[in-house]
Design a protein around this motif. Sequence first.
Motif, PDB file in Angstrom:
ATOM      1  N   PRO A   1       0.828  -1.206   0.000  1.00 51.80           N
ATOM      2  CA  PRO A   1       0.000   0.000   0.000  1.00 51.80           C
ATOM      3  C   PRO A   1       0.864   1.259   0.000  1.00 51.80           C
ATOM      4  O   PRO A   1       2.016   1.237   0.425  1.00 51.80           O
ATOM      5  CB  PRO A   1      -0.791  -0.117   1.307  1.00 51.80           C
ATOM      6  N   ALA A   2       0.303   2.318  -0.490  1.00 47.13           N
ATOM      7  CA  ALA A   2       1.028   3.592  -0.490  1.00 47.13           C
ATOM      8  C   ALA A   2       1.321   4.001   0.948  1.00 47.13           C
ATOM      9  O   ALA A   2       0.486   3.824   1.824  1.00 47.13           O
ATOM     10  CB  ALA A   2       0.202   4.657  -1.181  1.00 47.13           C
ATOM     11  N   PRO A   3       2.498   4.524   1.198  1.00 48.76           N
ATOM     12  CA  PRO A   3       2.831   4.978   2.553  1.00 48.76           C
ATOM     13  C   PRO A   3       1.840   6.048   3.018  1.00 48.76           C
ATOM     14  O   PRO A   3       1.514   6.971   2.278  1.00 48.76           O
ATOM     15  CB  PRO A   3       4.234   5.558   2.407  1.00 48.76           C
ATOM     16  N   ARG A   4       1.369   5.923   4.238  1.00 45.02           N
ATOM     17  CA  ARG A   4       0.355   6.838   4.757  1.00 45.02           C
ATOM     18  C   ARG A   4       0.863   8.254   4.927  1.00 45.02           C
ATOM     19  O   ARG A   4       0.113   9.202   4.783  1.00 45.02           O
ATOM     20  CB  ARG A   4      -0.159   6.342   6.109  1.00 45.02           C
ATOM     21  N   HIS A   5       2.119   8.420   5.240  1.00 45.36           N
ATOM     22  CA  HIS A   5       2.640   9.744   5.591  1.00 45.36           C
ATOM     23  C   HIS A   5       3.399  10.415   4.455  1.00 45.36           C
ATOM     24  O   HIS A   5       4.066  11.414   4.672  1.00 45.36           O
ATOM     25  CB  HIS A   5       3.545   9.641   6.808  1.00 45.36           C
ATOM     26  N   ALA A   6       3.306   9.858   3.260  1.00 47.84           N
ATOM     27  CA  ALA A   6       4.038  10.421   2.130  1.00 47.84           C
ATOM     28  C   ALA A   6       3.055  10.822   1.037  1.00 47.84           C
ATOM     29  O   ALA A   6       2.399   9.977   0.442  1.00 47.84           O
ATOM     30  CB  ALA A   6       5.045   9.409   1.593  1.00 47.84           C
ATOM     31  N   ARG A   7       2.964  12.100   0.771  1.00 52.24           N
ATOM     32  CA  ARG A   7       2.024  12.611  -0.226  1.00 52.24           C
ATOM     33  C   ARG A   7       2.585  12.409  -1.628  1.00 52.24           C
ATOM     34  O   ARG A   7       3.718  12.805  -1.917  1.00 52.24           O
ATOM     35  CB  ARG A   7       1.780  14.090   0.041  1.00 52.24           C
ATOM     36  N   ASP A   8       1.794  11.817  -2.493  1.00 51.98           N
ATOM     37  CA  ASP A   8       2.191  11.584  -3.880  1.00 51.98           C
ATOM     38  C   ASP A   8       2.155  12.917  -4.632  1.00 51.98           C
ATOM     39  O   ASP A   8       1.121  13.583  -4.687  1.00 51.98           O
ATOM     40  CB  ASP A   8       1.235  10.592  -4.529  1.00 51.98           C
ATOM     41  N   ILE A   9       3.284  13.309  -5.217  1.00 53.11           N
ATOM     42  CA  ILE A   9       3.341  14.589  -5.928  1.00 53.11           C
ATOM     43  C   ILE A   9       3.626  14.404  -7.420  1.00 53.11           C
ATOM     44  O   ILE A   9       4.015  15.352  -8.094  1.00 53.11           O
ATOM     45  CB  ILE A   9       4.375  15.554  -5.298  1.00 53.11           C
ATOM     46  N   HIS A  10       3.408  13.209  -7.924  1.00 56.28           N
ATOM     47  CA  HIS A  10       3.619  12.962  -9.351  1.00 56.28           C
ATOM     48  C   HIS A  10       2.769  13.920 -10.176  1.00 56.28           C
ATOM     49  O   HIS A  10       1.563  14.050  -9.975  1.00 56.28           O
ATOM     50  CB  HIS A  10       3.249  11.508  -9.672  1.00 56.28           C
ATOM     51  N   ARG A  11       3.409  14.633 -11.095  1.00 53.34           N
ATOM     52  CA  ARG A  11       2.760  15.593 -11.990  1.00 53.34           C
ATOM     53  C   ARG A  11       2.033  16.713 -11.253  1.00 53.34           C
ATOM     54  O   ARG A  11       1.008  17.207 -11.694  1.00 53.34           O
ATOM     55  CB  ARG A  11       1.800  14.884 -12.933  1.00 53.34           C
ATOM     56  N   ARG A  12       2.572  17.105 -10.119  1.00 59.90           N
ATOM     57  CA  ARG A  12       1.961  18.187  -9.333  1.00 59.90           C
ATOM     58  C   ARG A  12       3.008  19.247  -9.001  1.00 59.90           C
ATOM     59  O   ARG A  12       4.177  18.950  -8.882  1.00 59.90           O
ATOM     60  CB  ARG A  12       1.379  17.630  -8.048  1.00 59.90           C
TER      61      ARG A  12
END
Length: 91
Positions: free
Chosen positions: A72-83
């Motif tokens: 699962p995606a890490p809970r405390h890490a915000r995905d910033i792909h293409r942002r």
Amino acid sequence: MRLLAISDKIDPLLYSPAIRHVVGPVDLVLICGDLPGYYIEFVTSMLNAPCYRVEGNHAAGAEFQHEPAIGPAPRHARDIHRRVLMEQGLI
């Protein structure tokens, strides 16, 4: 601003209880891909700093054989792909 950027390999110096002594105070953690979720969770929880991440080019590759995929995606890490984002006055 002090930034810790990590990617590709688990570093034993960071994956230890001594991480705060190794890196000192950190204002932001940037995960640049190809790291398993459990490692990202450990680093971010130990440093207590905002964390942003992008997926790597090997997101389901050999380094994750011990996990079904990357997990699962890490809970405390915000995905910033293409942002684009702003953190503490920096873009």
